[in-house]
Motif scaffolding. Structure first.
Motif, PDB file in Angstrom:
ATOM      1  N   SER A 162       1.019  -1.052  -0.017  1.00 59.94           N
ATOM      2  CA  SER A 162      -0.012  -0.048   0.022  1.00 59.94           C
ATOM      3  C   SER A 162       0.856   1.301   0.048  1.00 59.94           C
ATOM      4  O   SER A 162       1.443   1.554   1.107  1.00 59.94           O
ATOM      5  N   VAL A 163       0.947   1.884  -1.042  1.00 63.53           N
ATOM      6  CA  VAL A 163       1.749   3.182  -1.435  1.00 63.53           C
ATOM      7  C   VAL A 163       0.687   4.271  -1.682  1.00 63.53           C
ATOM      8  O   VAL A 163      -0.092   3.819  -2.418  1.00 63.53           O
ATOM      9  N   PRO A 164       0.634   5.440  -0.898  1.00 63.85           N
ATOM     10  CA  PRO A 164      -0.442   6.328  -1.658  1.00 63.85           C
ATOM     11  C   PRO A 164      -0.259   6.488  -2.970  1.00 63.85           C
ATOM     12  O   PRO A 164       0.960   6.661  -3.390  1.00 63.85           O
ATOM     13  N   SER A 165      -1.199   6.920  -3.745  1.00 65.88           N
ATOM     14  CA  SER A 165      -1.297   7.088  -5.154  1.00 65.88           C
ATOM     15  C   SER A 165       0.059   8.263  -5.639  1.00 65.88           C
ATOM     16  O   SER A 165       0.710   8.101  -6.497  1.00 65.88           O
ATOM     17  N   ASN A 166      -0.033   9.383  -4.784  1.00 69.54           N
ATOM     18  CA  ASN A 166       1.086  10.268  -5.160  1.00 69.54           C
ATOM     19  C   ASN A 166       2.624   9.960  -4.737  1.00 69.54           C
ATOM     20  O   ASN A 166       3.281  10.687  -5.155  1.00 69.54           O
ATOM     21  N   GLU A 167       2.660   8.898  -3.993  1.00 73.45           N
ATOM     22  CA  GLU A 167       3.874   8.145  -3.864  1.00 73.45           C
ATOM     23  C   GLU A 167       4.460   7.081  -4.770  1.00 73.45           C
ATOM     24  O   GLU A 167       5.321   6.548  -4.635  1.00 73.45           O
ATOM     25  N   ALA A 168       3.380   6.650  -5.708  1.00 70.68           N
ATOM     26  CA  ALA A 168       3.379   5.634  -6.405  1.00 70.68           C
ATOM     27  C   ALA A 168       4.634   5.784  -7.420  1.00 70.68           C
ATOM     28  O   ALA A 168       5.684   4.896  -7.698  1.00 70.68           O
ATOM     29  N   TYR A 169       4.895   6.993  -7.950  1.00 69.22           N
ATOM     30  CA  TYR A 169       6.002   7.338  -8.646  1.00 69.22           C
ATOM     31  C   TYR A 169       7.532   6.896  -8.348  1.00 69.22           C
ATOM     32  O   TYR A 169       7.957   6.054  -8.704  1.00 69.22           O
ATOM     33  N   ASN A 170       7.633   7.543  -6.970  1.00 73.17           N
ATOM     34  CA  ASN A 170       8.745   7.286  -6.264  1.00 73.17           C
ATOM     35  C   ASN A 170       8.994   5.893  -5.821  1.00 73.17           C
ATOM     36  O   ASN A 170       9.875   5.557  -5.726  1.00 73.17           O
ATOM     37  N   ALA A 171       7.815   5.234  -5.455  1.00 71.11           N
ATOM     38  CA  ALA A 171       7.970   3.714  -5.086  1.00 71.11           C
ATOM     39  C   ALA A 171       8.664   3.041  -6.457  1.00 71.11           C
ATOM     40  O   ALA A 171       9.163   2.110  -5.961  1.00 71.11           O
ATOM     41  N   MET A 172       7.968   3.454  -7.397  1.00 68.23           N
ATOM     42  CA  MET A 172       8.746   2.631  -8.461  1.00 68.23           C
ATOM     43  C   MET A 172      10.188   2.941  -8.861  1.00 68.23           C
ATOM     44  O   MET A 172      10.981   2.168  -8.979  1.00 68.23           O
ATOM     45  N   ASP A 173      10.403   4.340  -8.547  1.00 68.51           N
ATOM     46  CA  ASP A 173      11.569   4.699  -8.896  1.00 68.51           C
ATOM     47  C   ASP A 173      12.494   3.856  -7.778  1.00 68.51           C
ATOM     48  O   ASP A 173      13.723   3.824  -8.402  1.00 68.51           O
ATOM     49  N   SER A 174      12.175   3.862  -6.775  1.00 74.02           N
ATOM     50  CA  SER A 174      13.162   3.335  -5.614  1.00 74.02           C
ATOM     51  C   SER A 174      12.904   1.691  -5.580  1.00 74.02           C
ATOM     52  O   SER A 174      13.639   1.270  -4.621  1.00 74.02           O
ATOM     53  N   ASN A 175      12.298   1.245  -6.540  1.00 74.15           N
ATOM     54  CA  ASN A 175      12.101  -0.277  -6.371  1.00 74.15           C
ATOM     55  C   ASN A 175      11.168  -0.754  -5.112  1.00 74.15           C
ATOM     56  O   ASN A 175      11.240  -1.860  -4.716  1.00 74.15           O
ATOM     57  N   VAL A 176      10.658   0.222  -4.580  1.00 74.06           N
ATOM     58  CA  VAL A 176       9.539  -0.374  -3.285  1.00 74.06           C
ATOM     59  C   VAL A 176       8.628  -1.126  -3.911  1.00 74.06           C
ATOM     60  O   VAL A 176       8.232  -2.203  -3.351  1.00 74.06           O
ATOM     61  N   VAL A 177       8.126  -0.963  -5.046  1.00 69.18           N
ATOM     62  CA  VAL A 177       7.270  -1.838  -5.746  1.00 69.18           C
ATOM     63  C   VAL A 177       7.943  -2.192  -7.329  1.00 69.18           C
ATOM     64  O   VAL A 177       8.487  -1.240  -7.739  1.00 69.18           O
ATOM     65  N   ASP A 178       7.467  -3.220  -7.806  1.00 75.86           N
ATOM     66  CA  ASP A 178       8.167  -3.619  -9.329  1.00 75.86           C
ATOM     67  C   ASP A 178       7.007  -2.894 -10.396  1.00 75.86           C
ATOM     68  O   ASP A 178       7.261  -2.712 -11.458  1.00 75.86           O
ATOM     69  N   THR A 179       5.852  -2.978  -9.841  1.00 80.32           N
ATOM     70  CA  THR A 179       4.592  -2.560 -10.721  1.00 80.32           C
ATOM     71  C   THR A 179       3.428  -1.680  -9.949  1.00 80.32           C
ATOM     72  O   THR A 179       3.338  -1.956  -8.715  1.00 80.32           O
ATOM     73  N   VAL A 180       2.727  -1.218 -10.738  1.00 77.19           N
ATOM     74  CA  VAL A 180       1.590  -0.215 -10.194  1.00 77.19           C
ATOM     75  C   VAL A 180       0.314  -0.633 -10.843  1.00 77.19           C
ATOM     76  O   VAL A 180       0.441  -0.505 -12.211  1.00 77.19           O
ATOM     77  N   ALA A 181      -0.732  -0.700 -10.228  1.00 78.09           N
ATOM     78  CA  ALA A 181      -2.001  -1.031 -11.062  1.00 78.09           C
ATOM     79  C   ALA A 181      -2.637   0.226 -10.966  1.00 78.09           C
ATOM     80  O   ALA A 181      -3.030   0.931  -9.663  1.00 78.09           O
ATOM     81  N   PHE A 182      -3.155   0.819 -11.921  1.00 80.93           N
ATOM     82  CA  PHE A 182      -4.029   2.229 -12.029  1.00 80.93           C
ATOM     83  C   PHE A 182      -5.088   2.096 -13.285  1.00 80.93           C
ATOM     84  O   PHE A 182      -4.481   1.250 -14.245  1.00 80.93           O
ATOM     85  N   ALA A 183      -5.710   2.847 -13.530  1.00 79.04           N
ATOM     86  CA  ALA A 183      -6.248   3.125 -14.860  1.00 79.04           C
ATOM     87  C   ALA A 183      -5.404   4.043 -15.743  1.00 79.04           C
ATOM     88  O   ALA A 183      -4.455   4.775 -14.917  1.00 79.04           O
ATOM     89  N   GLN A 184      -5.667   4.010 -16.998  1.00 74.06           N
ATOM     90  CA  GLN A 184      -4.769   4.827 -17.747  1.00 74.06           C
ATOM     91  C   GLN A 184      -4.511   6.001 -17.308  1.00 74.06           C
ATOM     92  O   GLN A 184      -3.308   6.749 -17.257  1.00 74.06           O
ATOM     93  N   HIS A 185      -5.512   6.919 -17.082  1.00 74.28           N
ATOM     94  CA  HIS A 185      -5.374   8.406 -16.808  1.00 74.28           C
ATOM     95  C   HIS A 185      -4.681   8.497 -15.612  1.00 74.28           C
ATOM     96  O   HIS A 185      -3.699   9.616 -15.452  1.00 74.28           O
ATOM     97  N   ALA A 186      -4.711   7.606 -14.596  1.00 76.86           N
ATOM     98  CA  ALA A 186      -3.839   7.740 -13.335  1.00 76.86           C
ATOM     99  C   ALA A 186      -2.335   7.482 -13.493  1.00 76.86           C
ATOM    100  O   ALA A 186      -1.541   8.063 -13.081  1.00 76.86           O
ATOM    101  N   HIS A 187      -2.185   6.380 -14.595  1.00 73.80           N
ATOM    102  CA  HIS A 187      -0.738   6.012 -14.875  1.00 73.80           C
ATOM    103  C   HIS A 187      -0.200   7.529 -15.449  1.00 73.80           C
ATOM    104  O   HIS A 187       0.925   7.701 -15.392  1.00 73.80           O
ATOM    105  N   LEU A 188      -1.093   8.217 -16.336  1.00 74.43           N
ATOM    106  CA  LEU A 188      -0.461   9.294 -16.897  1.00 74.43           C
ATOM    107  C   LEU A 188      -0.443  10.363 -15.918  1.00 74.43           C
ATOM    108  O   LEU A 188       0.757  11.101 -15.846  1.00 74.43           O
TER     109      LEU A 188
END
Ligand code: NA
Ligand code: NA
Lengths: 314, 465, 210
Positions: A162-188
């Motif tokens: 559970s990473v807040p959505s606004n920390e998702a980018y950083n979480a990916m950047d720092s390999n806290v997560v490998d993948t993120v599930a969002f709808a397309q507009h949120a991935h954007l």
């Protein structure tokens, strides 16, 4: 007549039907019935049902998965791997479920009447590293997914975080997560696509369901003319939303995938079937739990599956 | 009456309540609640039999705010950032830092005061709250300065001003609050505060040296430390650097390896210092003391947050933010002039409000207007008014505003840092501290001008991340 | 920060009640502080779990959301007792004796009214999340692992209840001060009390000389 409408965030594809609805209603009533749409000024997004129940504002948007216990019936639409393929199908099954008496009774506890849905695409995942295209590949994968969707990924051996959505980018950047599930507009908008090397084009693991509701007293207090103006605008507003999402967000999405050379992972039918089987337990458990609360859970679930089968021509 | 008029009346009423000495949190809550009742009753054309309906809706709307706004993950950084400061005090780090600063910088004119500034800067790297930093240094630095014959007011001023560094140098509670209100990346904002914080410390230091050179009997330099003593003094202060490394690593993730989020970095740093304090023999009663002080300060901050947010909820119903944004964009002057006027308005407002209350109260209205001035949330640097992209403008404005807010921590009449210093030191009245801190207004004004003129000071570090 | 020294005591009923309430407030304050400590340890477990066991703490965010009201609300009355909530005393600081106590009485009364209404409002907020007939009595749950939220929501009216009691005692104190006059009434926070501050200061500094 002026209604206050509580939504959140910024104006975006996800709120375009509300904006359109306000525009149509105002047109039809020559500006007598207007809506003042507030992006977060009137309530926190997880408290919108509370605000409707209090009578603080007349219309609001919320997502069922934010608070399952507030709306146990609607979460049937958030079960994993239901097989919804596009926005039209999402609208059809949602509105069918909203019409069910048990669902209306559920929302009546909040003095809320379901008006329409905010169809969200499936929460397909973007990932870093090598593409994962089989159930086995999901073993140990750290995925940013919350609630029911997180459970679904856990069922196939992934590790939901559970990473807040606004920390998702950083979480990916720092390999806290490998993948993120969002709808397309949120991935954007949360820029997780900027980190991604692959995207699951057809995994379709599930989505969130976000209805628009109105306060019952306010709705019943409308003049016949105003109520007619509101009711008759719903279909057009939804149509506008779907068009906008497909022509803007999804088109932009395809362009970005191409520009960034992101691999589109297509799962074979056998693999998808394995996902469905692995996560069937979640639906079974949902049915069992909700039935114990006196909700016709099996019936709701079967309705959704039947409707989708019908639309898929099966 | 239009809802915007109601908004203005209630805002005026809030000012009166604050002036009458009502606690800021409760004054804001009262104004917000009264405003909500007014707005809902107005909707029913002030019919007497609808008053109880309006009261009920308003009370229930306001009653949601405390829990719903406080139960957030990002706000959890605030108590952790405060605790870390208190723990550092019990871990003996404060004294170690002060000692090291004294040995390295004491030879300068006004050496003890310069040392105090740089010790507070070092301590700021483990402390998230300006107020806590001032409180801690009031206890150890003021007596030492008094022993050397510094003017007691000036000594208090140094500590009150030095404490404000804690809110720029990460970790920082107020930068977290800003990031939450404007929905920007917490990590980048924290990172952006680092260089401006150090820059501020250098300006303070320069000011003190200048004063010491021009004024007789200012306070003697302290000389005579050997290089061996200097090097040895770094040892006890070393854990600070380690904790800074952890916190920066979690914010910045420079190794490209899995570490974590800023939330976790802050907590991890706190845990480390907590362990150190335990090893140093912190007793249960001292731990209890630290916990109580943390709880009290955190509660005070959270109470202002929810009190003001009741008022902000009312503003949302009154639609005041949108009216303000439209008005700002309609002004026929250069956007830079508007921006500078906004910053000046903060300086004036800060005379009446505390930093957190002020930011909470104004940002929902001011931030969208500033972003619109620059050309929108997602504008590119090339198309923008201020020559920076939307996200960078959010960071730049954040640092400017936080620096303004910190400035207000040392301005009368409710400069919190000055109250705290006076509260800790029996020999000093609030008026003494306000008098002593006056030279630092000038230093801060220079710093802010520097940050406005050279945004690179703010944006260089976050642009690397 | 002035600690607890700013409230004078004697053997009167008001003072005894005030001290009894203060003991409860201190307990609440310590719980609030322990919750901060718990928050810190929670993060350590979360990071540790993820890095060393590839097993992130499920519902980390949910637990934080449940812990925050403990931190934010339980201490509200403790802070009020000592006059810890900030205010602007540029005007009120010039008053002495009865005019001062009258002004304090008025703003305290307004605060009591606000808190009383907020007890109603926050109780309703709790009530919407609580249902005797539902599993875990829950009608509102957290996003990630579906924890019931009502235990966190009920903290607010409870803490505000203690706060209301504190405000009533302070009003009583101000009424007494209005009747008796003078500059040193019991049971209410005093703006300055140098002697007591000094005593406490000494205690803190001795703590440093380890
Ligand atoms: Na800091
Ligand atoms: Na003092």
């Amino acid at each position: 007549e002026e209604w206050n409408v509580s939504v959140w965030g910024k104006r975006r594809a996800f709120t375009e039907h509300v904006e359109k609805l306000a525009e149509l209603v105002s047109e039809k009533t020559d500006g007598e019935f207007t809506m003042n749409i507030s992006y977060g000024g009137l309530s926190k997004n997880t408290e919108n049902l509370d605000g409707i129940s209090i009578g603080a504002f007349e219309m609001a948007q919320f997502c069922a998965g934010y608070h399952e216990d507030k709306n146990p019936t609607i979460t049937v639409l958030e079960l994993p791997f239901l097989g919804v393929r596009n926005l039209e199908e999402e609208v059809a099954v949602s509105h069918m479920i909203y019409d069910h008496p048990a669902v209306q009774e559920d929302l009546a506890r909040w003095n809320a009447k379901l008006l329409m849905t905010s169809p969200m695409p499936q929460y397909n995942i973007v990932g870093t590293g090598d593409p994962r295209s089989t159930v086995e590949d999901f073993e140990g994968m750290r995925v940013r997914a919350t609630g029911g969707l997180g459970e679904a990924f856990r069922a196939v051996g992934a590790v939901p975080t559970s990473v807040p959505s606004n920390e998702a980018y950083n979480a990916m950047d720092s390999n806290v997560v490998d993948t993120v599930a969002f709808a397309q507009h949120a991935h954007l908008s949360f820029r997780t696509i900027d980190q991604a090397t692959w995207w699951t084009a057809n995994l379709n693991p599930g989505t969130v369901n976000c209805p628009i509701v109105v306060n019952m007293d306010a709705y019943e207090g409308l003049s016949d003319e105003h109520r007619e103006a509101l009711d008759s605008s719903v279909d057009e507003a939804i149509e506008y939303y779907v068009d906008n999402y497909q022509n803007n967000v999804l088109k932009q999405w395809d362009q970005i995938l191409e520009e960034k050379n992101v691999t589109k992972v297509e799962f074979s039918e056998e693999e998808l079937q394995k996902f469905r089987e692995a996560t069937q337990g979640i639906a079974d458990q949902w049915i069992e739990e909700k039935s114990a609360q006196g909700i016709p859970a099996q019936e709701l679930y079967d309705m959704v599956k039947a409707k989708l089968a019908e639309m898929h021509g099966m | 009456m239009t809802s915007i008029e109601i908004g203005l009346w209630v805002s005026g009423g809030l000012l009166v309540l604050v002036l009458l000495g009502m606690r800021v949190a409760f004054a804001a809550g009262t104004a917000g609640l009264v405003g909500l009742i007014w707005i809902f009753w107005e909707k029913k054309d002030y019919a007497w039999d609808e008053f109880s309906w309006a009261l009920g809706v308003a009370v229930k709307t306001a009653g949601q705010v405390p829990h719903s706004k406080i139960a957030s993950q990002e706000l959890s950084l605030i108590p952790v950032f405060i605790l870390i400061g208190y723990m550092a005090y019990y871990a003996g780090l404060t004294k170690a830092l002060f000692d090291a600063a004294k040995k390295w910088l004491g030879w300068l004119p006004g050496g003890m005061a310069v040392s105090t500034v740089f010790a507070t800067a070092g301590f700021s790297a483990v402390s998230g709250a300006s107020v806590a930093t001032s409180a801690v240094f009031a206890r150890i630095a003021i007596p030492e300065m008094l022993k050397l014959g510094y003017d007691k007011r000036f000594a208090a001023g140094v500590v009150a001003a030095g404490g404000t560094l804690a809110s720029l140098i990460p970790p920082s509670a107020i930068l977290v609050i800003y990031a939450i209100i404007v929905e920007q990346d917490v990590g980048k904002l924290l990172l952006a505060g680092f260089i401006p914080g150090v820059f501020s410390a250098v300006v303070y230091g320069g000011l003190i040296v200048g004063l010491a050179l021009t004024m007789p009997k200012f306070g003697p330099p302290i000389r005579g430390f050997t290089w061996g003593e200097r090097l040895r003094s770094l040892g006890p202060a070393f854990p600070i650097f380690f904790v800074v490394l952890i916190i920066i690593s979690f914010i910045y993730n420079p190794f490209g390896d899995p570490l974590g989020t800023p939330t976790e970095g802050g907590a991890l740093g706190a845990a480390l210092i907590f362990a150190m304090a335990l090893i140093k023999g912190m007793s249960w009663s001292q731990l209890k003391d630290a916990l109580l002080e943390t709880a009290k300060l955190a509660t005070m901050i959270f109470t202002i947050i929810w009190g003001v947010l009741i008022y902000v909820r009312f503003l949302g119903f009154a639609n005041l933010p949108r009216a303000f944004s439209d008005w700002i964009q309609g002004l026929e002057q250069s956007p830079m002039v508007t921006l500078i006027m906004i910053l000046l308005a903060y300086a004036v407002l800060g005379m009446f409000m505390d930093a957190i209350g002020m930011l909470l109260l104004t940002l929902p209205v001011v931030y969208p207007a500033v972003m619109a001035l620059n050309g929108g949330d997602l504008v590119s640097a090339a198309d923008s008014t201020f020559g920076m992209s939307g996200p960078m403008c959010a960071i730049w404005f954040g640092i400017l505003v936080v620096k303004m807010a910190e400035f207000c921590l040392i301005t009368p009449p409710i400069g919190l840092n000055c109250f705290v210093v006076a509260g800790v030191r029996p020999e000093l009245s609030v008026q003494d501290v306000f008098r002593g801190v006056t030279p630092f207004f000038v230093a801060d004004a220079l710093t802010i001008a520097g940050l406005v003129a050279f945004p690179g000071i703010v944006l260089w570090l976050p642009s690397l991340a | 920060m002035a600690g607890s020294a700013a409230v004078l005591e004697d053997g009167s009923a008001l003072s005894r009640l005030e001290r009894a309430l203060y003991r409860l407030e201190q307990v609440f304050g310590v719980i609030s502080g322990l919750a901060v400590l718990a928050l810190m340890l929670l993060a350590v477990f979360s990071v540790g779990g993820r890095h060393f066991f590839n097993a992130p703490l499920p519902g980390y965010v949910d637990w934080i959301q449940l812990a925050m009201p403990l931190i934010a609300f339980l201490g509200i009355s403790y802070a009020q007792r000592d006059g810890g909530h900030i205010r602007m005393d540029i005007l009120i600081g010039r008053l002495h004796g009865r005019p001062l106590w009258a002004a304090e009485f008025l703003t305290t009364l307004a605060t009591l009214l606000l808190i009383a209404l907020l007890i109603w409002g926050s109780w309703a907020h709790f009530g919407r999340s609580f249902d005797w007939d539902a599993p875990n009595w829950s009608r509102d749950s957290t996003i990630d692992i579906g924890l019931p939220i009502w235990p966190a929501k009920i903290i607010v009216p409870i803490a505000f209840g203690v706060m209301a009691a504190r405000l009533v005692l302070q009003l009583w104190g101000y009424v007494r001060a209005l009747v008796h006059g003078g500059d040193r009434p019991i049971g209410v926070p005093l703006m300055k009390s140098a002697a007591e501050l000094a005593a406490e200061e000494a205690e803190h500094v001795s703590g440093l000389d380890r």
